[in-house]
Design a protein around this motif. Structure first.
Motif: not given
Length: 125
Positions: A35-62
């Motif tokens: 219930a405390s996870d307001y971000g819904n961290h539910s998608v199990a995935a393998e990240v790519s460098e391209e996704f990491l660049d994308f999400t960082a550009s959206q304000g979330n640098d994993l």
């Protein structure tokens, strides 16, 4: 071990995703969504460098959490969906969309994403 109430998108017990790095909102290696996870961290995935660049550009640098391409991570359903929607207009194309592990993706992902869409990006398990 995942919470007994945690089910995957097929309504089966949630599979383990990763301990290297230790993932999940609760850092159990499972994509549990308490219930405390307001971000819904539910998608199990393998990240790519391209996704990491994308999400960082959206304000979330994993990368700040130690991630690099090839890591398995429990992603926010809405951020994963943003990557799917952006793939058609981003010069990196489909490379920004993380591949999904359906057996480890929490059923709560279906609150934000259709099962067929998750299946389209699924890793062959």
């Amino acid at each position: 071990m995942a919470n007994k109430a945690s089910l995957n998108v097929f309504k089966n017990p949630l599979a383990f995703l990763s301990s290297t790095p230790m993932t999940g909102f609760t850092r159990t290696g499972h994509c549990e969504v308490p219930a405390s996870d307001y971000g819904n961290h539910s998608v199990a995935a393998e990240v790519s460098e391209e996704f990491l660049d994308f999400t960082a550009s959206q304000g979330n640098d994993l990368r700040m959490a130690g991630l690099k391409g090839g890591c398995k991570w429990c992603l926010c359903a809405s951020r994963w969906k943003e990557a799917v929607e952006a793939a058609g207009r981003d010069p990196r194309g489909e490379r920004i969309v993380p591949r999904v592990f359906l057996n480890a993706t929490n059923a709560r992902a279906l609150e934000k994403v259709e099962l067929e869409e998750l299946k389209r990006w699924a890793v062959k398990e």
